[in-house]
Design a protein around this motif. Structure first.
Motif, PDB file in Angstrom:
ATOM      1  N   ALA A 159     -48.135   1.688 -29.284  1.00  0.00           N
ATOM      2  CA  ALA A 159     -48.698   0.765 -28.287  1.00  0.00           C
ATOM      3  C   ALA A 159     -49.022   1.491 -26.988  1.00  0.00           C
ATOM      4  N   PHE A 160     -48.547   2.709 -26.845  1.00  0.00           N
ATOM      5  CA  PHE A 160     -48.913   3.503 -25.663  1.00  0.00           C
ATOM      6  C   PHE A 160     -50.448   3.626 -25.568  1.00  0.00           C
ATOM      7  N   MET A 161     -51.078   3.675 -26.737  1.00  0.00           N
ATOM      8  CA  MET A 161     -52.539   3.856 -26.780  1.00  0.00           C
ATOM      9  C   MET A 161     -53.293   2.720 -26.093  1.00  0.00           C
ATOM     10  N   ALA A 162     -52.645   1.538 -26.027  1.00  0.00           N
ATOM     11  CA  ALA A 162     -53.341   0.365 -25.496  1.00  0.00           C
ATOM     12  C   ALA A 162     -53.108   0.192 -23.999  1.00  0.00           C
ATOM     13  N   ALA A 163     -52.500   1.194 -23.349  1.00  0.00           N
ATOM     14  CA  ALA A 163     -52.194   1.052 -21.914  1.00  0.00           C
ATOM     15  C   ALA A 163     -53.465   0.767 -21.111  1.00  0.00           C
ATOM     16  N   TYR A 164     -54.520   1.521 -21.403  1.00  0.00           N
ATOM     17  CA  TYR A 164     -55.814   1.296 -20.725  1.00  0.00           C
ATOM     18  C   TYR A 164     -56.924   1.452 -21.753  1.00  0.00           C
ATOM     19  N   ALA A 165     -58.004   0.715 -21.517  1.00  0.00           N
ATOM     20  CA  ALA A 165     -59.057   0.648 -22.542  1.00  0.00           C
ATOM     21  C   ALA A 165     -60.017   1.832 -22.512  1.00  0.00           C
ATOM     22  N   ASP A 166     -59.909   2.686 -21.477  1.00  0.00           N
ATOM     23  CA  ASP A 166     -60.952   3.724 -21.366  1.00  0.00           C
ATOM     24  C   ASP A 166     -60.468   5.139 -21.707  1.00  0.00           C
ATOM     25  N   PHE A 167     -59.379   5.234 -22.464  1.00  0.00           N
ATOM     26  CA  PHE A 167     -58.890   6.572 -22.822  1.00  0.00           C
ATOM     27  C   PHE A 167     -59.915   7.374 -23.615  1.00  0.00           C
ATOM     28  N   MET A 168     -60.720   6.681 -24.411  1.00  0.00           N
ATOM     29  CA  MET A 168     -61.640   7.410 -25.289  1.00  0.00           C
ATOM     30  C   MET A 168     -63.072   7.430 -24.756  1.00  0.00           C
ATOM     31  N   THR A 169     -63.236   6.892 -23.532  1.00  0.00           N
ATOM     32  CA  THR A 169     -64.590   6.905 -22.962  1.00  0.00           C
ATOM     33  C   THR A 169     -64.635   7.630 -21.618  1.00  0.00           C
ATOM     34  N   SER A 170     -63.481   7.859 -21.019  1.00  0.00           N
ATOM     35  CA  SER A 170     -63.476   8.549 -19.715  1.00  0.00           C
ATOM     36  C   SER A 170     -62.479   9.708 -19.746  1.00  0.00           C
TER      37      SER A 170
ATOM     38  N   ILE B 103     -50.770  -5.718 -33.197  1.00  0.00           N
ATOM     39  CA  ILE B 103     -50.606  -6.491 -31.968  1.00  0.00           C
ATOM     40  C   ILE B 103     -49.991  -5.580 -30.907  1.00  0.00           C
ATOM     41  N   PHE B 104     -50.841  -4.897 -30.186  1.00  0.00           N
ATOM     42  CA  PHE B 104     -50.371  -4.093 -29.057  1.00  0.00           C
ATOM     43  C   PHE B 104     -50.629  -4.900 -27.793  1.00  0.00           C
ATOM     44  N   GLU B 105     -49.692  -4.840 -26.889  1.00  0.00           N
ATOM     45  CA  GLU B 105     -49.921  -5.495 -25.597  1.00  0.00           C
ATOM     46  C   GLU B 105     -51.029  -4.709 -24.885  1.00  0.00           C
ATOM     47  N   LEU B 106     -52.157  -5.377 -24.605  1.00  0.00           N
ATOM     48  CA  LEU B 106     -53.287  -4.665 -24.008  1.00  0.00           C
ATOM     49  C   LEU B 106     -53.089  -4.528 -22.513  1.00  0.00           C
ATOM     50  N   GLY B 107     -53.324  -3.312 -22.031  1.00  0.00           N
ATOM     51  CA  GLY B 107     -53.233  -3.079 -20.592  1.00  0.00           C
ATOM     52  C   GLY B 107     -54.584  -3.335 -19.947  1.00  0.00           C
ATOM     53  N   GLY B 108     -54.831  -2.690 -18.822  1.00  0.00           N
ATOM     54  CA  GLY B 108     -56.061  -2.942 -18.074  1.00  0.00           C
ATOM     55  C   GLY B 108     -57.269  -2.254 -18.663  1.00  0.00           C
ATOM     56  N   PRO B 109     -58.457  -2.583 -18.123  1.00  0.00           N
ATOM     57  CA  PRO B 109     -59.685  -1.986 -18.657  1.00  0.00           C
ATOM     58  C   PRO B 109     -59.811  -0.496 -18.352  1.00  0.00           C
ATOM     59  N   SER B 110     -59.246  -0.058 -17.201  1.00  0.00           N
ATOM     60  CA  SER B 110     -59.406   1.358 -16.854  1.00  0.00           C
ATOM     61  C   SER B 110     -58.163   1.918 -16.167  1.00  0.00           C
TER      62      SER B 110
ATOM     63  N   ALA C 153     -58.677   2.295 -12.454  1.00  0.00           N
ATOM     64  CA  ALA C 153     -58.867   1.133 -11.586  1.00  0.00           C
ATOM     65  C   ALA C 153     -57.585   0.762 -10.850  1.00  0.00           C
ATOM     66  N   VAL C 154     -56.511   1.470 -11.137  1.00  0.00           N
ATOM     67  CA  VAL C 154     -55.225   1.139 -10.501  1.00  0.00           C
ATOM     68  C   VAL C 154     -54.705   2.375  -9.756  1.00  0.00           C
ATOM     69  N   SER C 155     -53.723   2.157  -8.916  1.00  0.00           N
ATOM     70  CA  SER C 155     -53.170   3.289  -8.153  1.00  0.00           C
ATOM     71  C   SER C 155     -52.364   4.186  -9.099  1.00  0.00           C
ATOM     72  N   GLU C 156     -52.148   5.417  -8.680  1.00  0.00           N
ATOM     73  CA  GLU C 156     -51.382   6.357  -9.491  1.00  0.00           C
ATOM     74  C   GLU C 156     -49.985   5.808  -9.763  1.00  0.00           C
ATOM     75  N   GLU C 157     -49.434   5.176  -8.746  1.00  0.00           N
ATOM     76  CA  GLU C 157     -48.074   4.632  -8.851  1.00  0.00           C
ATOM     77  C   GLU C 157     -48.009   3.536  -9.927  1.00  0.00           C
ATOM     78  N   GLU C 158     -48.993   2.641  -9.850  1.00  0.00           N
ATOM     79  CA  GLU C 158     -49.026   1.529 -10.822  1.00  0.00           C
ATOM     80  C   GLU C 158     -49.241   2.052 -12.246  1.00  0.00           C
ATOM     81  N   ARG C 159     -50.139   3.040 -12.335  1.00  0.00           N
ATOM     82  CA  ARG C 159     -50.471   3.610 -13.645  1.00  0.00           C
ATOM     83  C   ARG C 159     -49.240   4.293 -14.266  1.00  0.00           C
ATOM     84  N   ASN C 160     -48.563   5.083 -13.449  1.00  0.00           N
ATOM     85  CA  ASN C 160     -47.399   5.793 -13.988  1.00  0.00           C
ATOM     86  C   ASN C 160     -46.269   4.831 -14.354  1.00  0.00           C
TER      87      ASN C 160
END
Ligand code: NAP
Length: 539
Positions: free
Chosen positions: A285-296, A255-262, A265-272
């Motif tokens: 759970a860091f891995m679940a921050a965004y869904a596109d780590f392994m595709t982009s 059960i990782f808290e899922l972040g956004g799809p990409s 898709a967010v500003s650098e500030e929001e992402r950091n």
């Protein structure tokens, strides 16, 4: 005796099933099959239960999956009564848990320790396996379940001169039971994967001097381990079934808290800010921050650069910090979770050697010669990992129909149907075998799913009066093609890692686990059963 054996009027066997391995897979397999009235014998090379948590007792060893979920769920009484003390308990606590399970379910009488299996041979006439131990004992059974673990065959690289070393050599996966006192000693650690990352800070505190030999720097997220809060425990216990069901619906069974799809898709500030929050929370759970780590690659780079920024902030010597900065894709190798890992390199008694710039040439009696210089040491710690997923199975001489050897058949990479069975090897099951999600998921739920599948399959065979099951070659080919196809969709299969076997000299590179996710895999297993064990030849 099983109904199958009676109907087929087959010669008697010593056991209905032999289970190899008394880790979490083997123990639960024994429990399930015994509940079904089968005569089972577990054979285990170690001298106790626990598998991974029996062998891996290096200083600092602890699980890096949240333990309230890295535990059995087959018995609600068990999960209600066992008290975990920490978010990530130590190896000793995990081993105590394994022994408690063996006590609580009275598993000991059916387990045989200090017994390494050397060979398993199928006999088509009697529809049975003969299992031979290294001490020469031979036991027969209708079924064999290999619960030999994905990371159990440890890897000692062929360092020239290793045997000439005058000091002590330890491997993280075969640590002396009484521990090792490094006080006042000069120590070297080779390897900076999860085991090295955990042991380096602890050894550094004790040793007079520690030299770390690093080949590939890894991404290490802080664990922020802490004692479990009783309110948190009570809340989880009260909601265990719902939480476990929720975990089963996630890609990794966590059960990782899922972040956004990409990440893009967010500003650098929001992402950091998101990365900072997850860094402070700690863990995988860091891995679940965004869904596109392994595709982009671009999304991946944002996480990589965040971690590199942290390393540069933490490690005071800029040259050391740069050496510690990983350059491969984030998450491509198994993400590490550590405690004071980067901070350790600020200690006066710790040095880091990059073996790419200073290759290890040989081990000499007084230490390690690398880049033309001898590093004098009293003890050498090999944190050099495992021959993953296939190593433990290939160590056993497994012969199926017509004497075919599993080792030979897998020379160009493992082939299995669902990671559960292999064509030509009837009545032989593998728990979390290659081609199943296994190491990409929370291991204990994946183990339970496999054990349940095997136990249900054997109950079904019993009810049908069937005595032989084997995957059809075409079904196996289809599954292997699917495993490869989904692996190719993920960048995780693109870099050097034990998932691919590239850490072992001469091993064929094939991405071994199934990367389609736990829910998709479970659905597939269920559909196959619902379709009358489609793709299996059951007679
Ligand atoms: P690993 O991840 O394979 O790391 C082995 C390390 O040894 C790597 O840094 C590797 O470098 C290095 N190495 C291997 N051969 C070498 C050589 N000839 N010269 C120099 N360096 C060499 O093994 P591990 O750390 O034991 O971990 C394996 C897996 O076990 C983990 O990924 C994880 O799944 C599991 N594990 C989990 C936990 C936990 O839950 N806390 C703890 C430990 C392990 P390269 O990267 O360049 O190959």
């Amino acid at each position: 005796m099983t109904v199958a054996a009676e109907t087929a009027d087959l010669p008697a066997t010593d056991f209905d099933a032999i289970v190899v391995g008394a880790g979490f897979g083997g123990m639960y397999m024994l429990y399930r099959l015994r509940e079904q009235g089968m005569r089972v014998r577990v054979l285990e090379a170690g001298s106790s239960v626990g598998g991974t948590w029996f062998w891996n007792r290096y200083p600092g060893a602890r699980v890096d999956t949240e333990t309230m979920f890295y535990s059995y769920q087959f018995s609600d009484e068990l999960q209600q009564e066992w008290d975990w003390s920490e978010r990530y308990p130590s190896r000793d606590e995990l081993w105590a848990y394994a022994r408690h399970v063996a006590d609580r379910f009275d598993l000991w009488p059916d387990m045989q320790f200090d017994t390494r299996v050397a060979a398993a041979t199928w006999d088509e006439d009697s529809l049975s396996w003969t299992v031979e131990t290294e001490s020469g004992d031979r036991l027969s059974s209708r079924y064999v379940v290999m619960a030999t673990g994905c990371l159990s065959s440890f890897n000692v690289p062929k360092f020239p001169g290793l045997e000439s070393f005058a000091g002590d050599v330890y491997h993280t996966a075969r640590w002396p039971e009484d521990g090792v006192d490094f006080t006042g000693r000069r120590v070297a650690v080779i390897g900076t994967g999860s085991s090295g990352v955990q042991t380096i800070p602890v050894v550094a505190e004790q040793a007079a001097h520690l030299t770390v030999f690093q080949r590939t720097p890894n991404y290490v997220i802080p664990a922020h381990n802490r004692p479990l809060d009783p309110d948190e425990v009570a809340k989880i216990r009260a909601n265990y079934p719902a939480l476990r069901a929720q975990a089963r619906q996630t890609f990794s069974g966590n059960i990782f808290e899922l972040g956004g799809p990409s990440a893009l898709a967010v500003s650098e500030e929001e992402r950091n800010a998101e990365y900072e929050r997850r860094w402070e929370t700690g863990g995988l759970a860091f891995m679940a921050a965004y869904a596109d780590f392994m595709t982009s690659e671009a999304a991946n780079e944002t996480a990589s650069e965040f971690v590199r920024g942290k390393i540069r902030e933490i490690v005071k010597d800029p040259e050391t910090a740069e050496l510690l900065c990983p350059r491969q894709l984030f998450m491509c190798k198994r993400l590490c979770v550590g405690t004071d890992y980067y901070e350790t390199y600020n200690r006066d008694n710790v040095d880091l050697i990059d073996v790419n710039a200073s290759p290890i040439e040989e081990i000499v009696p007084e230490g390690i010669r690398a880049g033309g210089k001898v590093y004098e040491i009293d003890a050498l710690v090999l944190a050099t990992g495992f021959d993953a997923m296939t190593g433990a199975l290939n160590r056993i001489d497994i012969c199926g129909v017509g004497g075919s050897s599993l080792r030979d058949l897998w020379a160009d990479g493992p082939r299995a149907y669902l990671g559960l069975m292999v064509a030509n090897f009837p009545n032989l099951f593998t728990i979390t075998g290659p081609g199943s999600p296994s190491v990409l998921t929370n291991m204990i739920p994946s183990i339970e799913q496999h054990v349940d599948w095997v136990a249900d399959c054997l109950a079904h065979m019993d009810a049908q009066g069937a005595a032989r099951i084997e995957p059809e070659a075409s079904a196996q080919d289809g599954w292997v093609a699917h495993v490869n196809e989904v692996a190719d969709l993920s960048m995780r299969s693109s870099c050097e890692s034990w998932y691919l076997g590239s850490n072992i000299e001469g091993k064929t590179r094939v991405f071994m686990p199934y990367i389609g996710g736990f829910p998709a895999y479970v659905r597939k297993c269920e559909e196959i059963v619902d379709a009358g064990y489609a793709g299996f030849d059951m007679r």
